[in-house]
Design an enzyme around this catalytic site. Structure first.
Site, mmCIF file in Angstrom:
data_model
loop_
_atom_site.group_PDB
_atom_site.id
_atom_site.type_symbol
_atom_site.label_atom_id
_atom_site.label_comp_id
_atom_site.label_asym_id
_atom_site.label_seq_id
_atom_site.Cartn_x
_atom_site.Cartn_y
_atom_site.Cartn_z
ATOM 1 N N ASN A 106 1.791 7.502 1.334
ATOM 2 C CA ASN A 106 2.905 6.706 0.796
ATOM 3 C C ASN A 106 4.138 7.588 0.730
ATOM 4 O O ASN A 106 4.026 8.809 0.562
ATOM 5 C CB ASN A 106 2.551 6.208 -0.612
ATOM 6 C CG ASN A 106 3.678 5.377 -1.230
ATOM 7 O OD1 ASN A 106 4.278 4.536 -0.569
ATOM 8 N ND2 ASN A 106 3.977 5.613 -2.507
ATOM 9 N N HIS A 108 7.608 8.074 -1.524
ATOM 10 C CA HIS A 108 8.126 7.679 -2.835
ATOM 11 C C HIS A 108 9.487 8.356 -3.054
ATOM 12 O O HIS A 108 9.636 9.552 -2.756
ATOM 13 C CB HIS A 108 7.137 8.100 -3.934
ATOM 14 C CG HIS A 108 7.574 7.683 -5.292
ATOM 15 N ND1 HIS A 108 7.441 6.382 -5.739
ATOM 16 C CD2 HIS A 108 8.174 8.368 -6.288
ATOM 17 C CE1 HIS A 108 7.944 6.302 -6.965
ATOM 18 N NE2 HIS A 108 8.388 7.496 -7.328
ATOM 19 N N SER A 135 9.093 12.223 -1.780
ATOM 20 C CA SER A 135 7.764 12.833 -1.639
ATOM 21 C C SER A 135 6.893 11.959 -0.750
ATOM 22 O O SER A 135 6.946 10.733 -0.833
ATOM 23 C CB SER A 135 7.058 12.918 -3.000
ATOM 24 O OG SER A 135 7.865 13.551 -3.966
ATOM 25 N N ASP A 144 1.203 6.421 -7.652
ATOM 26 C CA ASP A 144 2.106 7.534 -7.298
ATOM 27 C C ASP A 144 1.610 8.896 -7.800
ATOM 28 O O ASP A 144 2.411 9.805 -8.051
ATOM 29 C CB ASP A 144 3.527 7.289 -7.848
ATOM 30 C CG ASP A 144 4.157 6.030 -7.281
ATOM 31 O OD1 ASP A 144 3.819 5.666 -6.144
ATOM 32 O OD2 ASP A 144 4.979 5.411 -7.980
HETATM 33 C C1 GAR Z 1 12.179 3.671 0.123
HETATM 34 O O1 GAR Z 1 13.207 4.339 -0.551
HETATM 35 C C2 GAR Z 1 10.822 4.075 -0.414
HETATM 36 O O2 GAR Z 1 10.753 5.436 -0.782
HETATM 37 C C3 GAR Z 1 10.725 3.198 -1.621
HETATM 38 O O3 GAR Z 1 11.258 1.952 -1.225
HETATM 39 C C4 GAR Z 1 12.219 2.182 -0.192
HETATM 40 C C5 GAR Z 1 11.843 1.328 1.002
HETATM 41 O O4 GAR Z 1 12.854 1.328 1.960
HETATM 42 N N1 GAR Z 1 9.374 3.065 -2.052
HETATM 43 C C6 GAR Z 1 9.013 2.880 -3.317
HETATM 44 O O5 GAR Z 1 9.799 2.788 -4.236
HETATM 45 C C7 GAR Z 1 7.505 2.777 -3.521
HETATM 46 N N2 GAR Z 1 7.195 2.734 -4.909
HETATM 47 P P1 GAR Z 1 12.572 0.882 3.455
HETATM 48 O O6 GAR Z 1 11.917 -0.510 3.384
HETATM 49 O O7 GAR Z 1 13.922 0.807 4.081
HETATM 50 O O8 GAR Z 1 11.693 1.890 4.100
#
Ligand code: GAR
Length: 209
Positions: A106, A108, A135, A144
């Site tokens: 994942n 994060h 991360s 997480d």
């Molecule tokens: C990213 O910033 C990712 O790190 C975060 O959501 C966004 C997705 O963007 N993930 C989380 O918060 C998971 N808990 P994307 O759809 O453009 O890749």
């Protein structure tokens, strides 16, 4: 090459970064499926345009375990060896996590173990942090909290808002995720050994404040 199923819920820019990195002939993985719990996820259109198989099904009205079983079925059909969560905003059932333990990563948007969960950038700003970041970690049943495989720091600027910070952290995410996923699947000769090693290292890290 390792076969990766990417799960998304939204814009899918991390999925796009993983997908474009996989076009290089020396990339040790390929994307075999992009799946979403949100049929309107913008990332699905991008993946389709690149000729990648997609699957979309709303989770609404379906219980968590049953929904994850549907996802599992699609991932198996695609013959995936690994799962990459990329902005997948659903908590996964324990059964699904166990099924993929050691083979599911994942990304994060914080320097874990700081700021698990949501609103990571606003929390970093509210705390007066000087550094934010992202991360990549292995997914374990606790949210997480799995072993961290790689991080990138992003310096916070005095006038940053959650939005401006998120934008820069995303650029860092797009560099980090393909790199760590590549390294992970390349070393992934013996996943059980690897997970044990990473876990040991994570436990040896001092607790963050
Ligand atoms: C990213 O910033 C990712 O790190 C975060 O959501 C966004 C997705 O963007 N993930 C989380 O918060 C998971 N808990 P994307 O759809 O453009 O890749």
């Amino acid at each position: 090459r390792a076969k990766v199923a990417v799960l998304i819920s939204g814009s899918g820019t991390n999925m796009a970064a993983l997908l474009y990195a996989a076009k290089h002939p020396d990339c040790p993985y390929e994307i075999v499926l992009v799946a979403s719990n949100n049929p309107d996820a913008e990332g699905l259109t991008l993946a389709q345009g690149e000729g990648i198989s997609t699957f979309a099904q709303s989770h609404k009205g379906i219980d968590r375990a049953a929904f994850d079983a549907i996802m599992q079925q699609q991932i198996e059909k695609a013959d995936a060896t690994h799962v990459a969560l990329a902005g997948y905003m659903r908590i996964l059932s324990d059964a699904f996590v166990q099924q993929w333990e050691g083979r599911m990563l994942n990304i994060h948007p914080s320097l874990l173990p700081k700021y698990t969960g949501l609103h990571t950038h606003q929390r970093a700003l509210d705390a007066g942090d000087k550094v934010a970041g992202c991360s990549v970690h292995l997914v374990t049943p606790e949210l997480d909290a799995g072993p961290v495989l790689g991080q990138t720091e992003v310096l916070i600027r005095p006038n940053d808002t959650a939005e401006t910070l998120a934008e820069r952290v995303k650029i860092a995410e797009h560099q980090l995720y393909p790199r760590i996923l590549s390294a992970y699947v390349s070393r992934d000769k013996d996943p059980e050994w690897l997970v044990a090693q990473v876990r040991e290292r994570a436990m040896a890290q001092p607790e963050a404040d």
